[in-house]
Design an enzyme around this catalytic site. Structure first.
Site, mmCIF file in Angstrom:
data_model
loop_
_atom_site.group_PDB
_atom_site.id
_atom_site.type_symbol
_atom_site.label_atom_id
_atom_site.label_comp_id
_atom_site.label_asym_id
_atom_site.label_seq_id
_atom_site.Cartn_x
_atom_site.Cartn_y
_atom_site.Cartn_z
ATOM 1 N N SER A 131 0.820 -1.198 0.000
ATOM 2 C CA SER A 131 0.000 0.000 0.000
ATOM 3 C C SER A 131 0.867 1.266 0.000
ATOM 4 O O SER A 131 1.629 1.492 -0.939
ATOM 5 C CB SER A 131 -0.955 -0.033 1.197
ATOM 6 O OG SER A 131 -1.939 0.966 1.089
ATOM 7 N N GLU A 225 -10.489 -3.996 -4.917
ATOM 8 C CA GLU A 225 -10.011 -2.822 -4.184
ATOM 9 C C GLU A 225 -10.122 -1.530 -4.981
ATOM 10 O O GLU A 225 -9.979 -1.518 -6.208
ATOM 11 C CB GLU A 225 -8.581 -3.025 -3.702
ATOM 12 C CG GLU A 225 -7.536 -3.318 -4.751
ATOM 13 C CD GLU A 225 -6.149 -3.385 -4.138
ATOM 14 O OE1 GLU A 225 -5.734 -2.384 -3.533
ATOM 15 O OE2 GLU A 225 -5.495 -4.427 -4.249
ATOM 16 N N HIS A 255 -7.865 -5.132 -0.708
ATOM 17 C CA HIS A 255 -6.606 -4.404 -0.585
ATOM 18 C C HIS A 255 -5.641 -5.142 0.344
ATOM 19 O O HIS A 255 -6.013 -5.529 1.448
ATOM 20 C CB HIS A 255 -6.911 -3.002 -0.035
ATOM 21 C CG HIS A 255 -5.740 -2.093 0.066
ATOM 22 N ND1 HIS A 255 -5.029 -1.664 -1.029
ATOM 23 C CD2 HIS A 255 -5.157 -1.520 1.151
ATOM 24 C CE1 HIS A 255 -4.073 -0.852 -0.631
ATOM 25 N NE2 HIS A 255 -4.115 -0.748 0.681
#
Length: 288
Positions: A131, A225, A255
């Site tokens: 991320s 996501e 995610h």
């Protein structure tokens, strides 16, 4: 709304997992920041010892640049480490809003530079992140390239958050499908980090950067996501810039689904990621 401290506590409670019994951890520092070092403590099936000159994995955790820590994602680093005859170091870079951009990329570049200055062969160095940490991995390599530093052997990027302008089509098409985020959640997180800076700047949104000269990349994302198009467009940008890139989009996964260590899908994805890194390390071996 929860305070920043409460959000960090909640995130840690949701995603921190015990480390496997055969993974040892120790506190260290890197680039002037706290870090967590991991090693496999039992002999490898091949009988190889973990040598001081063995491969090194630099891991950068996610959390929207606001939450998260080296410890929260240590089980992910440990899973990748099983494929490498070496050690993993996960960095606790400074977090927003107390330390907005460019504090985090400054910390990550300092950590990368210290690894090289310590004598680590860049051909034995790999980078991974999830991320926000995946975005920082890309920015770190861009900055290292621009500073004339050698590139690592490869990088793995889990659900990279590389477009802080939220311009990807999946911000709309996956709204209500993503089980973790609404667009407003990401807007708030990225706003804390950017703190008024131009979010389209390449060091904030590397989807708009020149990626020429980066090492081979593996990008993994889930089809469910909001940030799906960040991963897809980053792969396209890398390919256009002559970077060897592999993109994996796993159906019906959220995610950073790799954080769920009880999931068969997460285990399989981490297995592929570990083998990707192992095969690109000079002299490193895949786990049997």
């Amino acid at each position: 709304m929860l305070t920043i401290a409460e959000q960090r506590e909640q995130f840690a409670a949701m995603f921190t997992r015990p480390l496997p019994a055969d993974v040892g951890s120790s506190a260290t520092t890197l680039g002037g920041r706290p870090a967590l070092q991991l090693r496999i403590t039992t002999p490898r099936p091949t009988g190889d010892a973990v040598l001081p000159g063995g491969p090194v994995l630099l891991y950068l955790h996610g959390g929207g640049f606001v939450v998260g820590s080296a410890r929260v994602t240590a089980h992910v680093s440990a899973a990748l480490l099983r494929h490498l005859n070496g050690r993993a170091i996960s960095l606790d870079y400074r977090l927003a809003p107390e330390h907005p951009f460019p504090a985090a990329p400054d910390d990550c570049l300092a950590a990368y530079r210290e690894l090289l200055d310590s004598g680590i062969d860049p051909h034995r160095l790999v980078v991974a992140g999830d991320s926000a940490g995946a975005a920082l991995a890309v920015v770190t390599m861009m900055r290292a390239r621009d500073a004339g530093l050698p590139m690592p052997a490869a990088a793995v990027l889990f659900s990279p958050a590389v477009d802080l302008t939220l311009s990807g089509a999946s911000m709309r098409s996956k709204d209500g499908v993503d089980p973790f985020f609404a667009p407003a959640d990401l807007e708030w997180l990225f706003g804390q980090y950017a703190a008024g800076s131009d979010r389209s700047a390449p060091e904030l949104s590397p989807i708009f950067a020149d990626l020429t000269g980066l090492p081979p990349l593996l990008i993994q994302a889930g089809s469910s996501e909001l940030l799906l198009d960040d991963a897809v467009r980053l792969a396209g940008r890398a390919g256009a810039d002559e970077v060897a890139v592999t993109l994996e989009v796993v159906p019906r996964q959220p995610h950073v689904f790799q954080l769920d260590d009880g999931s068969a899908g997460a285990a399989a994805a981490l297995e592929r990621a570990g083998r990707f890194l192992a095969t690109r390390l000079g002299g490193a071996k895949e786990a049997s």
